[in-house]
Design a protein around this motif. Structure first.
Motif, PDB file in Angstrom:
ATOM      1  N   SER A   1       0.817  -1.210   0.000  1.00  0.00           N
ATOM      2  CA  SER A   1       0.000   0.000   0.000  1.00  0.00           C
ATOM      3  C   SER A   1       0.854   1.265   0.000  1.00  0.00           C
ATOM      4  O   SER A   1       1.617   1.518   0.942  1.00  0.00           O
ATOM      5  N   LYS A   2       0.710   2.075  -1.033  1.00  0.00           N
ATOM      6  CA  LYS A   2       1.418   3.354  -1.084  1.00  0.00           C
ATOM      7  C   LYS A   2       0.917   4.279   0.023  1.00  0.00           C
ATOM      8  O   LYS A   2       1.688   5.061   0.593  1.00  0.00           O
ATOM      9  N   VAL A   3      -0.369   4.205   0.307  1.00  0.00           N
ATOM     10  CA  VAL A   3      -0.958   5.056   1.348  1.00  0.00           C
ATOM     11  C   VAL A   3      -0.345   4.745   2.703  1.00  0.00           C
ATOM     12  O   VAL A   3      -0.015   5.655   3.479  1.00  0.00           O
ATOM     13  N   ASN A   4      -0.175   3.447   3.002  1.00  0.00           N
ATOM     14  CA  ASN A   4       0.430   3.063   4.282  1.00  0.00           C
ATOM     15  C   ASN A   4       1.876   3.552   4.382  1.00  0.00           C
ATOM     16  O   ASN A   4       2.315   4.034   5.429  1.00  0.00           O
ATOM     17  N   ILE A   5       2.625   3.426   3.300  1.00  0.00           N
ATOM     18  CA  ILE A   5       4.023   3.858   3.325  1.00  0.00           C
ATOM     19  C   ILE A   5       4.109   5.376   3.450  1.00  0.00           C
ATOM     20  O   ILE A   5       4.943   5.906   4.202  1.00  0.00           O
ATOM     21  N   ALA A   6       3.238   6.096   2.739  1.00  0.00           N
ATOM     22  CA  ALA A   6       3.225   7.558   2.847  1.00  0.00           C
ATOM     23  C   ALA A   6       2.916   7.999   4.276  1.00  0.00           C
ATOM     24  O   ALA A   6       3.486   8.979   4.774  1.00  0.00           O
ATOM     25  N   MET A   7       2.047   7.272   4.958  1.00  0.00           N
ATOM     26  CA  MET A   7       1.732   7.577   6.352  1.00  0.00           C
ATOM     27  C   MET A   7       2.969   7.403   7.229  1.00  0.00           C
ATOM     28  O   MET A   7       3.265   8.239   8.092  1.00  0.00           O
ATOM     29  N   GLN A   8       3.717   6.325   7.007  1.00  0.00           N
ATOM     30  CA  GLN A   8       4.925   6.080   7.785  1.00  0.00           C
ATOM     31  C   GLN A   8       5.952   7.189   7.574  1.00  0.00           C
ATOM     32  O   GLN A   8       6.577   7.668   8.523  1.00  0.00           O
ATOM     33  N   ILE A   9       6.106   7.601   6.334  1.00  0.00           N
ATOM     34  CA  ILE A   9       7.082   8.647   6.012  1.00  0.00           C
ATOM     35  C   ILE A   9       6.654   9.987   6.589  1.00  0.00           C
ATOM     36  O   ILE A   9       7.447  10.704   7.209  1.00  0.00           O
ATOM     37  N   GLY A  10       5.391  10.348   6.395  1.00  0.00           N
ATOM     38  CA  GLY A  10       4.903  11.643   6.852  1.00  0.00           C
ATOM     39  C   GLY A  10       4.884  11.805   8.359  1.00  0.00           C
ATOM     40  O   GLY A  10       5.075  12.908   8.877  1.00  0.00           O
ATOM     41  N   ASN A  11       4.674  10.705   9.073  1.00  0.00           N
ATOM     42  CA  ASN A  11       4.625  10.769  10.543  1.00  0.00           C
ATOM     43  C   ASN A  11       5.997  10.709  11.198  1.00  0.00           C
ATOM     44  O   ASN A  11       6.121  10.933  12.406  1.00  0.00           O
ATOM     45  N   ALA A  12       7.032  10.410  10.427  1.00  0.00           N
ATOM     46  CA  ALA A  12       8.367  10.227  11.002  1.00  0.00           C
ATOM     47  C   ALA A  12       9.007  11.552  11.404  1.00  0.00           C
ATOM     48  O   ALA A  12       8.694  12.610  10.855  1.00  0.00           O
ATOM     49  N   VAL A  13       9.905  11.474  12.366  1.00  0.00           N
ATOM     50  CA  VAL A  13      10.776  12.606  12.689  1.00  0.00           C
ATOM     51  C   VAL A  13      11.888  12.621  11.647  1.00  0.00           C
ATOM     52  O   VAL A  13      12.534  11.592  11.416  1.00  0.00           O
ATOM     53  N   PRO A  14      12.124  13.749  10.964  1.00  0.00           N
ATOM     54  CA  PRO A  14      13.213  13.782   9.971  1.00  0.00           C
ATOM     55  C   PRO A  14      14.539  13.334  10.585  1.00  0.00           C
ATOM     56  O   PRO A  14      14.895  13.762  11.684  1.00  0.00           O
ATOM     57  N   VAL A  15      15.239  12.485   9.883  1.00  0.00           N
ATOM     58  CA  VAL A  15      16.461  11.873  10.422  1.00  0.00           C
ATOM     59  C   VAL A  15      17.479  12.926  10.836  1.00  0.00           C
ATOM     60  O   VAL A  15      18.051  12.859  11.938  1.00  0.00           O
ATOM     61  N   LYS A  16      17.732  13.903   9.988  1.00  0.00           N
ATOM     62  CA  LYS A  16      18.748  14.910  10.310  1.00  0.00           C
ATOM     63  C   LYS A  16      18.322  15.812  11.459  1.00  0.00           C
ATOM     64  O   LYS A  16      19.181  16.303  12.215  1.00  0.00           O
ATOM     65  N   LEU A  17      17.034  16.064  11.603  1.00  0.00           N
ATOM     66  CA  LEU A  17      16.560  16.846  12.751  1.00  0.00           C
ATOM     67  C   LEU A  17      16.839  16.084  14.042  1.00  0.00           C
ATOM     68  O   LEU A  17      17.403  16.638  14.998  1.00  0.00           O
ATOM     69  N   ALA A  18      16.459  14.815  14.080  1.00  0.00           N
ATOM     70  CA  ALA A  18      16.707  14.002  15.272  1.00  0.00           C
ATOM     71  C   ALA A  18      18.197  13.877  15.548  1.00  0.00           C
ATOM     72  O   ALA A  18      18.641  13.962  16.703  1.00  0.00           O
ATOM     73  N   ALA A  19      18.989  13.706  14.487  1.00  0.00           N
ATOM     74  CA  ALA A  19      20.429  13.498  14.661  1.00  0.00           C
ATOM     75  C   ALA A  19      21.093  14.673  15.352  1.00  0.00           C
ATOM     76  O   ALA A  19      21.975  14.491  16.211  1.00  0.00           O
ATOM     77  N   ALA A  20      20.683  15.893  15.004  1.00  0.00           N
ATOM     78  CA  ALA A  20      21.297  17.078  15.609  1.00  0.00           C
ATOM     79  C   ALA A  20      21.130  17.069  17.125  1.00  0.00           C
ATOM     80  O   ALA A  20      22.060  17.402  17.876  1.00  0.00           O
ATOM     81  N   PHE A  21      19.956  16.673  17.594  1.00  0.00           N
ATOM     82  CA  PHE A  21      19.670  16.686  19.035  1.00  0.00           C
ATOM     83  C   PHE A  21      20.236  15.455  19.741  1.00  0.00           C
ATOM     84  O   PHE A  21      20.781  15.559  20.852  1.00  0.00           O
ATOM     85  N   ILE A  22      20.112  14.276  19.121  1.00  0.00           N
ATOM     86  CA  ILE A  22      20.630  13.073  19.742  1.00  0.00           C
ATOM     87  C   ILE A  22      22.140  13.144  19.900  1.00  0.00           C
ATOM     88  O   ILE A  22      22.706  12.767  20.938  1.00  0.00           O
ATOM     89  N   GLU A  23      22.833  13.645  18.885  1.00  0.00           N
ATOM     90  CA  GLU A  23      24.298  13.767  18.959  1.00  0.00           C
ATOM     91  C   GLU A  23      24.712  14.743  20.059  1.00  0.00           C
ATOM     92  O   GLU A  23      25.703  14.518  20.759  1.00  0.00           O
ATOM     93  N   LYS A  24      23.963  15.823  20.205  1.00  0.00           N
ATOM     94  CA  LYS A  24      24.271  16.788  21.257  1.00  0.00           C
ATOM     95  C   LYS A  24      24.070  16.182  22.640  1.00  0.00           C
ATOM     96  O   LYS A  24      24.915  16.341  23.541  1.00  0.00           O
ATOM     97  N   ILE A  25      22.963  15.464  22.824  1.00  0.00           N
ATOM     98  CA  ILE A  25      22.703  14.824  24.115  1.00  0.00           C
ATOM     99  C   ILE A  25      23.773  13.790  24.435  1.00  0.00           C
ATOM    100  O   ILE A  25      24.231  13.674  25.572  1.00  0.00           O
ATOM    101  N   SER A  26      24.185  13.043  23.416  1.00  0.00           N
ATOM    102  CA  SER A  26      25.137  11.941  23.648  1.00  0.00           C
ATOM    103  C   SER A  26      26.475  12.440  24.181  1.00  0.00           C
ATOM    104  O   SER A  26      27.192  11.701  24.869  1.00  0.00           O
ATOM    105  N   LYS A  27      26.813  13.689  23.887  1.00  0.00           N
ATOM    106  CA  LYS A  27      28.084  14.236  24.370  1.00  0.00           C
ATOM    107  C   LYS A  27      28.079  14.499  25.874  1.00  0.00           C
ATOM    108  O   LYS A  27      29.140  14.730  26.471  1.00  0.00           O
ATOM    109  N   TYR A  28      26.894  14.513  26.469  1.00  0.00           N
ATOM    110  CA  TYR A  28      26.787  14.746  27.896  1.00  0.00           C
ATOM    111  C   TYR A  28      26.636  13.442  28.678  1.00  0.00           C
ATOM    112  O   TYR A  28      26.316  13.455  29.841  1.00  0.00           O
TER     113      TYR A  28
END
Length: 376
Positions: free
Chosen positions: A349-376
């Protein structure tokens, strides 16, 4: 050894993509078995629990804690539909989805992680639950002592951010919160002012990534070899690079829409919808094209449907493909999705996959914060 993390509402794994580089993920929770199948294909299933989080009572989490001893980071990205601006009932407390945010508090009170990463739509900050959520996390009285001495207290920092400021070629505003466990009392850290509609924090911690130079949609997508497609076509090699079919009328509409940011204002009158004839500014972005020289609009669950937003391809006569939507969400080019429980990778289902993509946190957005937290 990597530090340990727990992930609530993991979805298809937008946060996980960065999280697993810095943490040993001990538990990820996802309710939907189709979404869980996509998650497992990219991140494995040894730490994945497929269940409704409402069924995991305090006893389950106490047993988990006794095995793990300590957790360094709790990630919580609860479903946002109940707080979305598109939800007419968003200001009413009876929407059961809204209660899911409080699982963050429940799990934090039991596992007592050193840090919490939380993400949701901006509408959450305007809901009555937001103040309750913050109060529960802080757990401090006016003198800086714990209100409930058996529960943890957290120093809080939150802000509305745009994913475009963190390397994502997309304008996507979200509320991000990072909570840091307070170790000594009385504490003057993270004092909340909750008496007004403008919630303020004094003494917020310093754990926050710097913003990056914005990248345009054209600059970002040019890094990948993406084949040209017609509406309704699927790439023979990358099955996720597939598009929704268009009716003859919609095909004519996209053909008449100027490249790179064009709108329905260029259509002939017989192509306009009845509502558009009455008010030509009504739903201005619907049927519009993206612009290579700018960031894309927010990728939603309807991101491959021409009639659900500005999801027209910048120059080709079609809506964007599932792969293009995933790339705009900054998933890797080889990221795999499943549309059902039977079809092969990047099929179903394309609709199901589009839902998964649209609801996700963008990878690079999450990475910026996770990497910062990991340093502490």
């Amino acid at each position: 050894m990597k530090k340990k993390a727990v992930e609530l509402f993991c979805g298809v794994g937008g946060v996980t993509e960065s999280l697993k580089r810095h943490y040993n993920i001990r538990c990820s929770i996802e309710m939907d078995p189709i979404i869980a199948r996509s998650y497992a294909a990219n991140h494995g299933d040894d730490h994945l629990t497929i269940t409704d989080i409402n069924k995991l009572d305090s006893g389950w989490w106490e047993d988990f804690k006794s095995k793990e001893k300590s957790i360094d980071l709790l990630v919580s990205t609860p479903p946002c539909q109940g707080f979305s601006a598109y939800n007419r009932n968003r200001n009413k407390e009876f929407d059961s989805r809204n209660n899911l945010v409080f699982h963050t508090n429940t799990v934090a009170n039991i596992l007592q992680p050193k840090f919490i990463f939380f993400e949701n739509v901006v509408g959450f900050t305007k809901h009555p639950y937001f103040k309750i959520f913050l109060n529960k996390l802080q757990n401090l009285d006016s003198e800086g002592n714990k209100i409930n001495k058996n529960l943890p207290s957290y120093q809080i920092r939150f802000s509305v951010v745009n994913a475009a400021d963190y390397g994502v070629p997309q304008n996507r505003k979200r509320i991000i919160l990072i909570a840091k466990k307070i170790e000594s009392f009385p504490s003057s850290e993270s004092v909340l002012s909750l008496n007004s509609s403008n919630i303020q924090v004094s003494g917020a911690h310093e754990i926050w990534p710097d913003s990056n130079e914005k990248v345009t949609l054209g600059e970002y997508l040019s890094k990948f070899k993406i084949s040209k497609l017609s509406a309704g076509e699927r790439d023979s090699v990358d099955h996720l690079h597939t598009t929704m079919n268009l009716s003859l009328k919609n095909l004519k509409r996209i053909e008449m829409t100027p490249h790179n940011g064009g709108t329905k204002s260029s259509w002939e009158e017989d192509l306009l919808l009845p509502s558009q004839l009455k008010n030509n500014n009504n739903f201005k972005d619907v049927y519009g094209r993206m612009d290579y020289s700018k960031q894309s609009p927010t990728i939603t669950t309807g991101c491959i449907t021409l009639s659900k937003g500005r999801f027209g391809h910048p120059i080709e006569n079609r809506a964007i493909s599932l792969r293009e939507a995933a790339l705009i969400q900054t998933f890797p080019l080889n990221y795999c999705f499943y549309g059902d429980l039977k079809s092969g990778p990047n099929m179903g289902s394309k609709v199901n996959i589009a839902m998964q993509i649209g609801n996700a946190v963008p990878v690079k957005l999450a990475a910026a914060f996770i990497e910062k937290i990991s340093k502490y």
